[in-house]
Design an enzyme around this catalytic site. Sequence first.
Site, PDB file in Angstrom:
ATOM      1  N   LYS A 212      56.767  45.667  -7.569  1.00  0.00           N
ATOM      2  CA  LYS A 212      57.658  45.080  -8.581  1.00  0.00           C
ATOM      3  C   LYS A 212      56.969  45.109  -9.947  1.00  0.00           C
ATOM      4  CE  LYS A 212      59.857  40.693  -9.768  1.00  0.00           C
ATOM      5  NZ  LYS A 212      60.104  39.292  -9.350  1.00  0.00           N
ATOM      6  N   GLU A 218      45.611  46.612  -5.399  1.00  0.00           N
ATOM      7  CA  GLU A 218      45.556  47.317  -4.113  1.00  0.00           C
ATOM      8  C   GLU A 218      46.539  48.495  -4.109  1.00  0.00           C
ATOM      9  OE1 GLU A 218      46.115  44.115  -4.572  1.00  0.00           O
ATOM     10  OE2 GLU A 218      44.915  42.849  -3.235  1.00  0.00           O
ATOM     11  N   GLY A 273      59.264  38.901  -4.954  1.00  0.00           N
ATOM     12  CA  GLY A 273      58.709  39.900  -4.041  1.00  0.00           C
ATOM     13  C   GLY A 273      58.996  39.591  -2.589  1.00  0.00           C
ATOM     14  N   ARG A 274      58.808  38.319  -2.207  1.00  0.00           N
ATOM     15  CA  ARG A 274      58.993  37.931  -0.801  1.00  0.00           C
ATOM     16  C   ARG A 274      60.469  37.826  -0.406  1.00  0.00           C
ATOM     17  NH1 ARG A 274      56.460  34.450  -3.970  1.00  0.00           N
ATOM     18  NH2 ARG A 274      57.419  32.450  -4.491  1.00  0.00           N
ATOM     19  N   GLU A 359      54.111  31.200   0.450  1.00  0.00           N
ATOM     20  CA  GLU A 359      53.997  31.568  -0.977  1.00  0.00           C
ATOM     21  C   GLU A 359      55.114  30.898  -1.791  1.00  0.00           C
ATOM     22  OE1 GLU A 359      54.230  35.817  -2.644  1.00  0.00           O
ATOM     23  OE2 GLU A 359      52.084  35.393  -2.675  1.00  0.00           O
ATOM     24  N   HIS A 390      49.250  32.528  26.895  1.00  0.00           N
ATOM     25  CA  HIS A 390      47.917  32.817  27.459  1.00  0.00           C
ATOM     26  C   HIS A 390      46.866  32.825  26.364  1.00  0.00           C
ATOM     27  CE1 HIS A 390      50.026  33.965  31.165  1.00  0.00           C
ATOM     28  NE2 HIS A 390      50.936  34.468  30.343  1.00  0.00           N
ATOM     29  N   LYS A 518      42.659  36.951  -8.518  1.00  0.00           N
ATOM     30  CA  LYS A 518      42.699  38.283  -9.135  1.00  0.00           C
ATOM     31  C   LYS A 518      41.788  38.321 -10.369  1.00  0.00           C
ATOM     32  CE  LYS A 518      47.523  39.172  -7.759  1.00  0.00           C
ATOM     33  NZ  LYS A 518      48.906  39.377  -8.238  1.00  0.00           N
TER      34      LYS A 518
HETATM   35  O1  F6P Z   1      50.828  37.804  -3.774  1.00  0.00           O
HETATM   36  C1  F6P Z   1      51.275  37.888  -5.068  1.00  0.00           C
HETATM   37  C2  F6P Z   1      52.351  38.935  -5.176  1.00  0.00           C
HETATM   38  O2  F6P Z   1      52.831  38.945  -6.480  1.00  0.00           O
HETATM   39  C3  F6P Z   1      53.504  38.712  -4.193  1.00  0.00           C
HETATM   40  O3  F6P Z   1      54.375  37.690  -4.598  1.00  0.00           O
HETATM   41  C4  F6P Z   1      54.117  40.076  -4.182  1.00  0.00           C
HETATM   42  O4  F6P Z   1      55.003  40.256  -3.104  1.00  0.00           O
HETATM   43  C5  F6P Z   1      52.848  40.939  -4.085  1.00  0.00           C
HETATM   44  O5  F6P Z   1      51.879  40.238  -4.854  1.00  0.00           O
HETATM   45  C6  F6P Z   1      53.023  42.357  -4.560  1.00  0.00           C
HETATM   46  O6  F6P Z   1      53.465  42.350  -5.892  1.00  0.00           O
HETATM   47  P1  F6P Z   1      54.056  43.726  -6.520  1.00  0.00           P
HETATM   48  O7  F6P Z   1      55.309  44.057  -5.740  1.00  0.00           O
HETATM   49  O8  F6P Z   1      54.331  43.387  -7.951  1.00  0.00           O
HETATM   50  O9  F6P Z   1      53.013  44.789  -6.363  1.00  0.00           O
END
Ligand code: F6P
Length: 554
Positions: A212, A218, A273-274, A359, A390, A518
């Site tokens: 987003k 990452e 995002g979630r 979150e 288990h 971060k």
């Molecule tokens: O964990 C923080 C966060 O902003 C989440 O809310 C989001 O889903 C994830 O990192 C990835 O963000 P992006 O889609 O902007 O890469």
Amino acid sequence: MPYYIQPQDVTKLSAWQALTEHYQLMKKFDMRQAFSENTNRFKEFSLEGCELLFDYSKNLITKETIQLLVKLANDVGLTQARADLFSGKFVNASENRAALHTALRRPYGDQVFINDVDIMPEVHQVLHQMTELVNSIHNKLWRGFTEKPITDVVNIGIGGSFLGPMLVSEGLLPFAQKGVTCHYLANIDGSEFREVVAELNAETTLFIVSSKSFGTLETLKNAQAARHWFFAQGGTEKDLARHFIAVSSNVKAAVEFGIAKENIFPMWDWVGGRYSLWSAIGLPIALSVGMSNFKELLAGAYMMDQHFLTAPFEKNMPVLMALLGVWYSNFFNAQSHAILPYDHNLRDFVRHLQQLDMESNGKGVRQDGSPLTIDSGPIIWGGVGCNGQHAYHQLLHQGTRFISVDFIVPVVSANPVNNHHQWLYANCLSQSQALMLGKNKQQVEQELTAKGYSAEQIEKLAPHKVIAGNRPSNTLVLERVSPRSLGALVALYEHKVFVQSVIWGINAFDQWGVELGKELGLAVYKGLTDYQPTPAEDTSTQGLINYFRNHHRG
Ligand code: F6P
């Protein structure tokens, strides 16, 4: 000033005080007695709808409890909050944004306005763009740089740009279309990158950079590595457009990365995002199960939206699930909430629900910035049954902690093998039953006596075999795990989380807490890699950096 900005200490409401008094009575409540005194208990505390059966009868509740909880929901202004959520009010106050994931599953013809602009045409335009892409790939019209069709898609994304798409696709594996395999690259650990590309052929692979913000470390590092890998496999700059697309609200950054503008699927700042699997972030789902099944997923969520919008609170699944969670978190001091799907394809589903819940509601201040004085979002954990029986069910049955549980199970198996599904289903129900019934000392002693144990042996062993029982659980039964029922299930949990956020007066749609890590990460990275690094803020971090510098030979 809208309700969600006004200081709202829910504990000051008379409805909260009434629940506090009611708790004094209910902490002695015994479900076993309640079931024996009322043969209609299941009927009174279960709901059917949206292709789901929601059994909440095995809870520490009476009709009065539900009435008091529903009054709390009314008194916090849930009706207005719900209307504001669906109508695009800026319920995400700290970011001054709407939270319109529900708009993503609304049908043609609906209108939803943000700042006097109807957003629905663009929502449906993106759905059309998705349909075009999915069809061109499924019909082998989209060709790679050696003119071969795409066989593998790699979603490069993390958090909501990964969990929802992956876990819904996994849940819908029986609906997977032949011919396209989706892979997920989320973590920055090179082992994951190597594992994913090891089975890929660059000629037939499409990368989806899902972010987003298009600013997540990452994801950007993995996208760069994927591009380098692509070139090393024979691809060239001119071929990138055939093998890299993006989903982002940051079109500028995506273009600067090298994604062709026509290959960018827009996202919007009013989708968290979630909460974004319903948008183009859900492309891996559509590529896995096909666009018609993806639209079934949307339809299932829409079905749950309508239920949430229209059912009276006392007959409203997400509202009841939310209120039960508040009842246990804030009055019974529940330590966590376990979600236990008895379905192999939903084995990791809880990972999406962890981000969705923790979150969203892992917050310490209300929307107006005032500090919370009560617990907010619970620790969400869980795993697939029967495996958990288990592994950790011992703690659920005989541990010292109060933990509420959601069991999830389908009636129809995706892969019937002999009578396995009947046993799976029986185990799910019997675990819920065992949590409720337990086994008292007298029953244990009778059992051991019947087995021939001596009085001395019984006196020694009995305390270890007693199971307290009276431990609550919900059971959600799906007719089957289908795109429609899974869409409804995910939306159910989305609305449960939202209702709890309204009760606590917190913002479910921001996530400022992830920023600090971060920020600090960059300084630590420089400490690890700079020739003459700046000393760390603390000796622990510095000691750990030193150990790395002294042992790393990379
Ligand atoms: O964990 C923080 C966060 O902003 C989440 O809310 C989001 O889903 C994830 O990192 C990835 O963000 P992006 O889609 O902007 O890469």
